[in-house]
Design a protein around this motif. Structure first.
Motif, short mmCIF file in Angstrom:
data_model
loop_
_atom_site.label_atom_id
_atom_site.label_comp_id
_atom_site.label_asym_id
_atom_site.label_seq_id
_atom_site.Cartn_x
_atom_site.Cartn_y
_atom_site.Cartn_z
N PHE A 101 28.10 -11.28 69.12
CA PHE A 101 27.90 -12.18 70.62
C PHE A 101 29.14 -13.09 70.18
N ASN A 102 29.89 -13.17 71.45
CA ASN A 102 31.10 -13.94 71.52
C ASN A 102 31.73 -14.32 73.01
N ARG A 103 32.71 -14.91 73.08
CA ARG A 103 32.99 -15.38 74.66
C ARG A 103 33.65 -14.15 75.27
N LYS A 104 34.13 -13.00 74.64
CA LYS A 104 34.38 -11.95 75.13
C LYS A 104 33.14 -10.78 75.49
N ASN A 105 32.30 -10.94 74.64
CA ASN A 105 31.08 -10.11 74.62
C ASN A 105 29.64 -11.10 74.66
N PRO A 106 29.53 -11.71 75.77
CA PRO A 106 28.36 -12.90 75.84
C PRO A 106 26.97 -12.06 76.00
N GLU A 107 27.10 -10.83 76.74
CA GLU A 107 25.91 -9.93 76.84
C GLU A 107 26.06 -8.47 75.97
N LEU A 108 24.97 -8.09 75.44
CA LEU A 108 25.11 -6.77 74.52
C LEU A 108 23.72 -6.11 74.90
N GLY A 109 23.75 -4.68 74.91
CA GLY A 109 22.62 -3.94 74.95
C GLY A 109 22.40 -3.37 73.52
N ILE A 110 21.15 -2.74 73.64
CA ILE A 110 20.88 -2.26 72.18
C ILE A 110 21.68 -1.16 71.92
N THR A 111 22.08 -0.21 72.60
CA THR A 111 23.01 0.85 72.48
C THR A 111 24.47 0.28 72.04
N GLU A 112 24.87 -0.79 72.76
CA GLU A 112 26.22 -1.37 72.24
C GLU A 112 26.16 -2.14 70.95
N LEU A 113 25.08 -2.56 70.74
CA LEU A 113 24.65 -3.04 69.23
C LEU A 113 24.53 -2.19 68.20
N ALA A 114 23.99 -1.17 68.37
CA ALA A 114 23.73 -0.01 67.32
C ALA A 114 25.22 0.68 67.32
N ASN A 115 25.86 0.89 68.11
CA ASN A 115 27.14 1.55 68.01
C ASN A 115 28.15 0.62 67.12
N ARG A 116 28.20 -0.83 67.61
CA ARG A 116 28.88 -1.69 66.93
C ARG A 116 28.46 -1.69 65.64
N GLU A 148 26.95 0.29 63.77
CA GLU A 148 26.59 1.76 62.91
C GLU A 148 25.14 1.68 62.39
N LEU A 149 24.19 1.49 63.08
CA LEU A 149 22.60 1.51 62.88
C LEU A 149 22.05 2.24 64.04
N PRO A 150 20.89 2.83 63.52
CA PRO A 150 20.06 3.43 64.40
C PRO A 150 19.44 2.57 65.51
N LYS A 151 19.31 3.08 66.87
CA LYS A 151 18.90 2.21 67.94
C LYS A 151 17.58 1.69 67.78
N SER A 152 16.71 2.31 67.21
CA SER A 152 15.54 1.97 66.58
C SER A 152 15.35 0.76 66.00
N THR A 153 16.23 0.51 64.74
CA THR A 153 16.44 -0.37 63.76
C THR A 153 16.77 -1.76 64.69
N VAL A 154 17.88 -1.36 65.60
CA VAL A 154 18.50 -2.70 66.14
C VAL A 154 17.34 -2.96 67.09
N ALA A 155 16.66 -2.02 68.08
CA ALA A 155 15.69 -2.66 68.98
C ALA A 155 14.66 -3.53 68.17
N GLY A 156 14.23 -3.17 67.17
CA GLY A 156 13.13 -3.91 66.33
C GLY A 156 13.69 -5.32 65.76
N LEU A 157 15.02 -5.17 65.66
CA LEU A 157 15.60 -6.53 65.18
C LEU A 157 15.73 -7.51 66.33
N VAL A 158 16.25 -6.90 67.32
CA VAL A 158 16.57 -7.78 68.56
C VAL A 158 15.11 -8.26 69.13
N TYR A 159 14.12 -7.47 69.22
CA TYR A 159 12.91 -7.87 69.63
C TYR A 159 12.37 -9.06 68.78
N THR A 160 12.58 -8.90 67.53
CA THR A 160 12.27 -10.16 66.67
C THR A 160 12.90 -11.31 66.98
#
Length: 77
Positions: free
Chosen positions: A25-40, A42-54
């Motif tokens: 997250f930064n000024r250029k990207n203040p909001e990101l979705g699970i898919t965007e984070l997973a792609n950036r 290079e992690l599975p969406k399920s892993t990112v979703a669990g970490l983001v939820y936590t």
């Protein structure tokens, strides 16, 4: 090398991944979705979703109810 740090046996992967999520997250990207984070990261969406939820439950991330994307939480700001 991907955005992930070099592997070291002393590094705890879940902590490393959580910090990489927060660093996304930064000024250029203040909001990101699970898919965007997973792609950036290079992690599975399920892993990112669990970490983001936590991170959200701990107050480090908030979810925008309109866009359903995540942003840094008040605990970090």
């Amino acid at each position: 090398m991907s955005k992930q740090a070099k592997q070291d046996s002393r590094i705890i992967n879940s902590v490393q991944r959580s910090i990489l999520i927060l660093d996304s997250f930064n000024r250029k990207n203040p909001e990101l979705g699970i898919t965007e984070l997973a792609n950036r990261l290079e992690l599975p969406k399920s892993t990112v979703a669990g970490l983001v939820y936590t991170l959200q439950e701990m107050g480090y991330l908030d979810q925008n109810p309109e866009t359903r994307k995540y942003r840094l939480g008040l605990r970090l700001i």
